[in-house]
Scaffold this motif. Structure first.
Motif, PDB file in Angstrom:
ATOM      1  N   SER A  39      -2.356   9.974  -2.151  1.00  0.00           N
ATOM      2  CA  SER A  39      -2.261   9.352  -0.825  1.00  0.00           C
ATOM      3  C   SER A  39      -1.569   7.996  -0.831  1.00  0.00           C
ATOM      4  N   CYS A  40      -1.194   7.507  -2.011  1.00  0.00           N
ATOM      5  CA  CYS A  40      -0.639   6.143  -2.070  1.00  0.00           C
ATOM      6  C   CYS A  40       0.593   5.997  -1.187  1.00  0.00           C
ATOM      7  N   ALA A  41       0.639   4.872  -0.473  1.00  0.00           N
ATOM      8  CA  ALA A  41       1.742   4.611   0.456  1.00  0.00           C
ATOM      9  C   ALA A  41       2.914   3.911  -0.220  1.00  0.00           C
ATOM     10  N   SER A  42       2.901   3.843  -1.555  1.00  0.00           N
ATOM     11  CA  SER A  42       4.019   3.183  -2.235  1.00  0.00           C
ATOM     12  C   SER A  42       5.289   4.012  -2.072  1.00  0.00           C
ATOM     13  N   ARG A  43       6.408   3.417  -2.431  1.00  0.00           N
ATOM     14  CA  ARG A  43       7.706   4.075  -2.255  1.00  0.00           C
ATOM     15  C   ARG A  43       7.727   5.436  -2.951  1.00  0.00           C
ATOM     16  N   PRO A  66      -2.878   1.482 -13.660  1.00  0.00           N
ATOM     17  CA  PRO A  66      -3.238   1.823 -12.282  1.00  0.00           C
ATOM     18  C   PRO A  66      -2.460   0.999 -11.265  1.00  0.00           C
ATOM     19  N   CYS A  67      -2.050   1.646 -10.206  1.00  0.00           N
ATOM     20  CA  CYS A  67      -1.335   0.998  -9.107  1.00  0.00           C
ATOM     21  C   CYS A  67      -2.253   0.010  -8.396  1.00  0.00           C
ATOM     22  N   LYS A  68      -1.694  -1.128  -8.030  1.00  0.00           N
ATOM     23  CA  LYS A  68      -2.469  -2.152  -7.325  1.00  0.00           C
ATOM     24  C   LYS A  68      -2.836  -1.691  -5.909  1.00  0.00           C
ATOM     25  N   ARG A  69      -1.936  -0.972  -5.305  1.00  0.00           N
ATOM     26  CA  ARG A  69      -2.113  -0.638  -3.903  1.00  0.00           C
ATOM     27  C   ARG A  69      -3.188   0.430  -3.678  1.00  0.00           C
ATOM     28  N   CYS A  70      -3.174   1.508  -4.478  1.00  0.00           N
ATOM     29  CA  CYS A  70      -4.111   2.606  -4.193  1.00  0.00           C
ATOM     30  C   CYS A  70      -5.289   2.639  -5.163  1.00  0.00           C
ATOM     31  N   ALA A  71      -5.309   1.730  -6.166  1.00  0.00           N
ATOM     32  CA  ALA A  71      -6.430   1.618  -7.095  1.00  0.00           C
ATOM     33  C   ALA A  71      -6.950   2.990  -7.555  1.00  0.00           C
ATOM     34  N   ALA A 107       6.288  -3.456  -9.228  1.00  0.00           N
ATOM     35  CA  ALA A 107       4.883  -3.879  -9.295  1.00  0.00           C
ATOM     36  C   ALA A 107       4.022  -3.239  -8.206  1.00  0.00           C
ATOM     37  N   HIS A 108       4.639  -2.406  -7.383  1.00  0.00           N
ATOM     38  CA  HIS A 108       3.902  -1.702  -6.318  1.00  0.00           C
ATOM     39  C   HIS A 108       3.182  -2.634  -5.363  1.00  0.00           C
ATOM     40  N   GLY A 109       3.900  -3.467  -4.693  1.00  0.00           N
ATOM     41  CA  GLY A 109       3.285  -4.308  -3.669  1.00  0.00           C
ATOM     42  C   GLY A 109       4.383  -4.824  -2.768  1.00  0.00           C
TER      43      GLY A 109
HETATM   44 ZN   LIG Z   1      -0.437   3.659  -5.737  1.00  0.00          ZN
END
Ligand SMILES: [Zn+2]
Length: 188
Positions: A39-43, A66-71, A107-109
């Protein structure tokens, strides 16, 4: 048995940020070494760069962070951990023309969130840190090589020599050529 293929259904879940697939699989991006929930909204990554994992532990064991955005581990990534990752990206790429847009993607942010968080933790912006790394590299090259100032400026990631000289003076309070002379003098 376990199934690590990027099936059409999984690819669709990633494209649509489908929450229904969270906790069923995780995906890593081989170019950034970061992994996410579906579900991560990253690119959206390039399909061929995706690796499928069946647990967060599996992704970590394979060297993904782990991605910062979707943890994706279920625990939020701390700001300190994130800053460490940003530092690793800056150190690996400071010789290239690394833009803040590229940094944000790696860096996913978002750019503003990265700048804000990085400054709060370290006291300087990622741009300032980048300049710092480049000038420190330049100072080393000035004292360890006989290359021209313009070559050193470009090699350190600041191809504009006039800008390089100004930034160098701001940090070291002497010009690059003066810095080199002083170092030679000190080594005699
Ligand atoms: Zn993510």
């Amino acid at each position: 048995m376990t199934e690590h293929r990027l099936t059409a259904r999984r690819w669709q879940a990633i494209q649509q940020n489908d929450h229904q697939f969270d906790d069923q699989f995780w995906y890593g991006v081989t170019t950034t070494k970061i992994f996410c929930r579906p579900s991560c909204a990253s690119r959206l990554p390039i399909q061929t760069h995706i690796r499928i994992f069946l647990s967060p532990q599996e992704a970590i064991a394979a060297g993904f962070r782990p991605c910062k955005r979707c943890a994706p581990t279920g625990q939020p990534v701390t700001n300190q951990t994130w800053v460490t990752e940003i530092d690793q990206i800056l150190t690996a790429h400071f010789k290239d023309s690394l833009s803040m847009t590229t940094l944000a993607a790696l860096a996913h942010g978002s750019e503003s969130y990265i700048r804000h968080t990085y400054k709060r933790v370290t006291g300087q912006t990622p741009q300032q840190k980048l300049i710092d790394l480049r000038l420190t590299e330049a100072a080393t090259l000035l004292t360890t090589t006989t290359q021209s100032i313009s070559w050193i400026a470009a090699e350190s990631g600041i191809p504009n020599t006039a800008y390089f000289t100004t930034a160098f003076k701001t940090k070291f309070h002497v010009s690059p050529s003066h810095y080199r002379k002083e170092a030679q003098h000190a080594n005699r």
